[in-house]
Design a protein around this motif. Structure first.
Motif, PDB file in Angstrom:
ATOM      1  N   ARG A  98       0.839  -1.200   0.000  1.00 50.07           N
ATOM      2  CA  ARG A  98       0.000   0.000   0.000  1.00 50.07           C
ATOM      3  C   ARG A  98       0.876   1.253   0.000  1.00 50.07           C
ATOM      4  N   GLU A  99       1.935   1.254   0.799  1.00 47.37           N
ATOM      5  CA  GLU A  99       2.820   2.418   0.853  1.00 47.37           C
ATOM      6  C   GLU A  99       3.539   2.646  -0.476  1.00 47.37           C
ATOM      7  N   ALA A 100       3.815   1.546  -1.187  1.00 49.23           N
ATOM      8  CA  ALA A 100       4.493   1.651  -2.482  1.00 49.23           C
ATOM      9  C   ALA A 100       3.509   1.902  -3.619  1.00 49.23           C
ATOM     10  N   ASP A 101       2.218   2.008  -3.282  1.00 48.64           N
ATOM     11  CA  ASP A 101       1.171   2.217  -4.277  1.00 48.64           C
ATOM     12  C   ASP A 101       1.176   1.093  -5.311  1.00 48.64           C
ATOM     13  N   GLU A 102       1.473  -0.111  -4.830  1.00 49.20           N
ATOM     14  CA  GLU A 102       1.487  -1.287  -5.712  1.00 49.20           C
ATOM     15  C   GLU A 102       0.145  -2.009  -5.575  1.00 49.20           C
ATOM     16  N   PRO A 103      -0.618  -2.136  -6.659  1.00 53.82           N
ATOM     17  CA  PRO A 103      -1.949  -2.751  -6.554  1.00 53.82           C
ATOM     18  C   PRO A 103      -1.856  -4.247  -6.242  1.00 53.82           C
ATOM     19  N   TYR A 104      -2.837  -4.721  -5.505  1.00 56.02           N
ATOM     20  CA  TYR A 104      -2.945  -6.162  -5.249  1.00 56.02           C
ATOM     21  C   TYR A 104      -4.407  -6.514  -5.058  1.00 56.02           C
ATOM     22  N   THR A 105      -4.708  -7.787  -5.171  1.00 56.32           N
ATOM     23  CA  THR A 105      -6.077  -8.240  -5.008  1.00 56.32           C
ATOM     24  C   THR A 105      -6.102  -9.479  -4.118  1.00 56.32           C
ATOM     25  N   VAL A 106      -7.304  -9.960  -3.825  1.00 54.35           N
ATOM     26  CA  VAL A 106      -7.447 -11.130  -2.968  1.00 54.35           C
ATOM     27  C   VAL A 106      -8.431 -12.095  -3.611  1.00 54.35           C
ATOM     28  N   LEU A 107      -8.114 -13.379  -3.556  1.00 53.26           N
ATOM     29  CA  LEU A 107      -8.989 -14.426  -4.051  1.00 53.26           C
ATOM     30  C   LEU A 107      -9.562 -15.166  -2.844  1.00 53.26           C
ATOM     31  N   PRO A 108     -10.849 -15.009  -2.558  1.00 52.04           N
ATOM     32  CA  PRO A 108     -11.426 -15.577  -1.341  1.00 52.04           C
ATOM     33  C   PRO A 108     -11.475 -17.093  -1.373  1.00 52.04           C
ATOM     34  N   GLY A 109     -11.638 -17.660  -0.187  1.00 51.04           N
ATOM     35  CA  GLY A 109     -11.706 -19.112  -0.101  1.00 51.04           C
ATOM     36  C   GLY A 109     -11.818 -19.580   1.333  1.00 51.04           C
ATOM     37  N   PRO A 110     -11.295 -20.754   1.645  1.00 50.63           N
ATOM     38  CA  PRO A 110     -11.462 -21.365   2.971  1.00 50.63           C
ATOM     39  C   PRO A 110     -10.961 -20.470   4.096  1.00 50.63           C
ATOM     40  N   ASN A 111     -11.676 -20.537   5.221  1.00 52.37           N
ATOM     41  CA  ASN A 111     -11.310 -19.771   6.411  1.00 52.37           C
ATOM     42  C   ASN A 111     -11.738 -20.569   7.631  1.00 52.37           C
ATOM     43  N   ALA A 112     -10.792 -20.874   8.510  1.00 52.35           N
ATOM     44  CA  ALA A 112     -11.061 -21.787   9.616  1.00 52.35           C
ATOM     45  C   ALA A 112     -12.063 -21.236  10.616  1.00 52.35           C
ATOM     46  N   PHE A 113     -11.904 -19.963  11.038  1.00 53.44           N
ATOM     47  CA  PHE A 113     -12.745 -19.502  12.137  1.00 53.44           C
ATOM     48  C   PHE A 113     -14.187 -19.284  11.700  1.00 53.44           C
ATOM     49  N   LEU A 114     -14.434 -18.948  10.437  1.00 56.05           N
ATOM     50  CA  LEU A 114     -15.812 -18.821   9.976  1.00 56.05           C
ATOM     51  C   LEU A 114     -16.503 -20.183   9.910  1.00 56.05           C
ATOM     52  N   CYS A 115     -15.768 -21.193   9.444  1.00 51.18           N
ATOM     53  CA  CYS A 115     -16.317 -22.555   9.446  1.00 51.18           C
ATOM     54  C   CYS A 115     -16.631 -22.990  10.877  1.00 51.18           C
ATOM     55  N   ALA A 116     -15.713 -22.695  11.802  1.00 55.04           N
ATOM     56  CA  ALA A 116     -15.901 -23.085  13.197  1.00 55.04           C
ATOM     57  C   ALA A 116     -17.090 -22.368  13.812  1.00 55.04           C
ATOM     58  N   LEU A 117     -17.293 -21.107  13.444  1.00 54.50           N
ATOM     59  CA  LEU A 117     -18.417 -20.348  13.967  1.00 54.50           C
ATOM     60  C   LEU A 117     -19.735 -21.028  13.595  1.00 54.50           C
ATOM     61  N   VAL A 118     -19.842 -21.486  12.366  1.00 52.97           N
ATOM     62  CA  VAL A 118     -21.052 -22.186  11.929  1.00 52.97           C
ATOM     63  C   VAL A 118     -21.203 -23.505  12.686  1.00 52.97           C
TER      64      VAL A 118
END
Length: 267
Positions: A98-118
């Motif tokens: 972010r400080e270098a103004d370099e763009p990036y993105t995120v590809l969503p997927g598995p997440n342990a604590f959300l699965c555990a919450l359910v």
């Protein structure tokens, strides 16, 4: 482009089509543990140059990512399991990008604590993820006390060797509450074990755990009906310093101090 890619937390079939496309198109993959990521890539017959990106070299890894990205290379960033940055390396990398103004993105997927919450069946309309507790007793106690009056479900990551000690610390800070320990998520031996903080969790501890703890019970306080600013002002007018007044009002409302701080800047 630099992409932060979520990877399976157990069952390798949980990888997304987008994640596979990104990994196959990548010119380089930065990973928490190259040996662990190699197993995932081999399972899908993907061969790519692997670079380490762990908590001890994030700054150097980030600079390498920026250099490669500015050459037009496609970069993937993964952790051993789940979403990078969330209780895994990557936060410092994001800051530097972010400080270098370099763009990036995120590809969503598995997440342990959300699965555990359910799986826990505890209230999920509001929750707070606190990750791993601090190692030092003093820091651990301070953090837990800060959330002792929070009314939302609290989610923690716990290593098996720390589980009993973490639960005992929660009991000291919160008193007795309903809780649930979830382990081996998406794997053959997946378990969701309800218990109370007073009784603790019996049996041998194996695998990484997510522990969910129900929020604090509702406390009736007429000050909570008004604004947070008036609430803090009430305690300040009673003679408390602003810091202590904030702490008291936050405890009354069952929220962290940071949640009401902005409303009191003029006091």
């Amino acid at each position: 482009m630099i992409s932060f890619v979520a990877t399976p937390i157990g069952n390798l079939k949980d990888i997304t089509l987008r994640a596979l496309e990104a990994l196959r198109a990548a010119d380089a993959v930065f990973c928490e543990d190259t040996r662990h990521t190699l197993k995932l890539l081999n399972a899908y017959e993907i061969k790519k140059p692997l670079y380490s990106c762990h908590k001890f070299n994030e700054r150097e890894a980030a600079q390498k990512m920026i250099a490669l990205s500015r050459e037009g290379k496609e970069i993937c960033v993964v952790s051993d399991a789940g979403m990078p940055v969330v209780s895994d390396p990557g936060r410092e990398v994001c800051r530097i990008l972010r400080e270098a103004d370099e763009p990036y993105t995120v590809l969503p997927g598995p997440n342990a604590f959300l699965c555990a919450l359910v799986l826990s069946a505890l209230p999920s309309d509001r929750f707070t993820f606190l990750g791993f507790l601090p190692e030092k007793n003093r820091d651990r106690t301070a953090l837990l006390k800060e959330y002792a009056n929070a009314r939302e479900t609290l989610a923690f990551h716990c290593a098996p060797q720390d589980l009993d000690g973490d639960i005992a610390a929660m009991y000291r800070a919160f008193g007795d509450r309903r809780a649930c320990a979830v382990r081996e998520i998406t794997k053959i031996h997946e378990e969701s074990i309800p218990f109370t903080l007073a009784e603790g969790l019996d049996g041998e501890k194996r695998g990484e755990y997510v522990v969910l703890v129900e929020g604090a019970p509702m406390r009736e306080n007429p000050l909570c009906a008004g604004s947070a600013r008036d609430h803090v002002a009430h305690y300040m007018n009673a003679g408390l310093e602003k810091k202590e007044a904030l702490k008291r009002a936050a405890a009354d409302r069952g929220v962290p101090k940071s949640a009401i701080y902005k409303e009191t800047l003029d006091l």
